[in-house]
Design an enzyme around this catalytic site. Structure first.
Site, PDB file in Angstrom:
ATOM      1  N   CYS A   1       7.838   4.656   3.716  1.00  0.00           N
ATOM      2  CA  CYS A   1       8.604   3.515   4.417  1.00  0.00           C
ATOM      3  C   CYS A   1      10.111   3.382   3.850  1.00  0.00           C
ATOM      4  O   CYS A   1      10.245   3.677   2.503  1.00  0.00           O
ATOM      5  CB  CYS A   1       7.918   2.056   4.305  1.00  0.00           C
ATOM      6  SG  CYS A   1       6.541   1.836   5.246  1.00  0.00           S
TER       7      CYS A   1
ATOM      8  N   HIS B   1       3.073   5.652  -0.356  1.00  0.00           N
ATOM      9  CA  HIS B   1       3.813   4.409  -0.477  1.00  0.00           C
ATOM     10  C   HIS B   1       5.218   4.788  -1.172  1.00  0.00           C
ATOM     11  O   HIS B   1       5.419   5.566  -1.802  1.00  0.00           O
ATOM     12  CB  HIS B   1       3.111   3.201  -1.445  1.00  0.00           C
ATOM     13  CG  HIS B   1       2.159   2.729  -0.527  1.00  0.00           C
ATOM     14  ND1 HIS B   1       2.254   2.065   0.534  1.00  0.00           N
ATOM     15  CD2 HIS B   1       0.628   2.242  -0.815  1.00  0.00           C
ATOM     16  CE1 HIS B   1       1.236   1.652   1.125  1.00  0.00           C
ATOM     17  NE2 HIS B   1       0.281   1.725   0.113  1.00  0.00           N
TER      18      HIS B   1
END
Lengths: 176, 213
Positions: B187, B128
């Site tokens: 991301c 993440h």
């Protein structure tokens, strides 16, 4: 004398037949990762899936009978795709997909290689069983890795609205 | 009577609105002032839980066959098998085998369709974009070190490239076993809110290896 010759011949044939049909792990891995031309299109496992298949057979000693059974079911799956018009996995009809899923279930029930399908992922368990899958095979490589905490974002938005309301109230009070 | 009721309801609504505003402001401020400390605490707690769990359930010795260039035994899907350290950007995270969303909530994930360090192929690890995982990898430059401390050895990689890619582009990455290559991604943009179609990707080459006996 004739009887002995026949017995020896029969045993030799049986032995040869068994040797020819028995599949090794590396042979099955090769079969599962080969490219096949079906309906004019090339079908094959992705490189990622090939890595997982080879890793599975390296770690797990699958019995010969199970290898043969899996090979047979794989042939049946290819035949299902060949019979239809699909030029990709996505184009398979619901009925064709159901038939292929039934083959997965057969492999699970009749061999030591347990496979379960869950939300588009294939959980493959080791031959020693257990609750933990050996691997989970998916179609995609890339994951969604956004760590945004939406609760904090919402708290921030509410704070901004609150500040705006207070500023407006103060402005109106001063205007009076 | 009706006017009185309306006044009471209005008063309660204003009280609730102000309570909501002040509590949101408090949560928001605490998060931004202490975000790194909060993530580090969560990371440490996860490490403690993982260490306890691994002591109870570990039943396979993960070792490396240097002749075949493959692991002798592989970790189970969802099992911790390494720690990744990136000194330049102070990243220190546990690496799980597999990268489902459940796994990524606990640590960074190793894409199971890629190779393991020292197997001579493409190794893909994703996390993440939070500070405790890969939120700081855009700060890496060519030449920076990435260290993977696995159960079977320690492997040092050197960054060769960092770039922004579309997720669809990254999906076509070639998983090969001709040469060892480490790929990290997360991301992007890091702090924007909303659905992200981009990934920040780091490529690195193997420059050092030490094996456990």
């Amino acid at each position: 004398m004739k009887k002995i010759v026949y017995v020896v011949l029969a045993a030799a044939m049986l032995f040869t037949t068994t040797s020819v049909s028995a599949m090794t792990e590396s042979e099955l891995a090769e079969k599962l990762t080969k490219t096949y031309e079906i309906n004019g299109v090339m079908f094959s496992a992705t490189n990622a899936q090939k890595v997982e298949i080879e890793r599975y057979f390296r770690e797990n000693e699958v019995p010969e009978a199970d290898l043969d059974f899996i090979s047979k079911k794989f042939d049946e799956a290819l035949a299902i795709i060949e019979k239809g018009d699909a030029t990709s996995i996505e184009e398979l009809t619901s009925s064709e997909k159901d038939q292929i899923v039934a083959l997965f279930n057969e492999v699970s029930e009749k061999t030591k290689v347990r496979i379960t399908l869950e939300n588009g992922k294939i959980n493959v368990y080791g031959v020693n069983g257990g609750d933990k899958p050996f691997t989970v095979v998916t179609d995609e490589i890339v994951r969604y890795t956004d760590g945004t905490n939406y609760l904090i974002a919402l708290a921030g938005a509410i704070s901004l609205v609150g500040v705006a309301a207070i500023v407006l109230k103060v402005k109106r009070a001063n205007a009076k | 009577m009706l006017n009185k009721v309306k006044k009471i309801i209005k008063g309660i609504a204003i009280e609730i609105a102000f309570s909501l505003f002040f509590s949101s402001f408090f949560i928001f401020s605490v998060y931004f002032l202490f975000r790194d400390k909060i993530y580090n605490s969560i990371f440490l707690i996860n490490r403690l839980i993982v260490v306890e769990k691994n002591t109870e359930t570990e039943d396979k010795e993960i070792s490396f066959d240097s002749v075949k260039k493959r692991l002798v035994h592989y970790p189970y899907y969802g099992e911790v098998w390494a720690t990744i350290r990136i000194p330049k950007v102070e990243i220190n995270a546990v690496v799980y085998h597999g990268d489902t969303l459940d796994i990524l909530d606990k640590g960074v994930g190793h894409f199971s369709g890629s190779y393991f360090p020292a197997e001579g192929g493409t190794v893909i690890i994703d996390g993440h974009n939070s500070p405790s995982q890969f939120g700081r990898i855009p700060g890496l430059d060519v030449g920076d070190n990435i260290i993977i401390e696995a159960k079977y050895g320690t492997f040092t990689y050197e960054v060769t490239e960092g770039k922004i890619m579309k997720a669809t582009e990254l999906e076509k990455i070639n998983i090969q076993d001709d040469r060892e290559e480490l790929v990290l991604y997360t991301c992007y943009p890091i702090s924007a809110i909303g659905y992200k179609t981009d990934r920040y990707v780091i490529y690195a080459k193997l420059v050092g290896e030490e094996y456990e006996n």
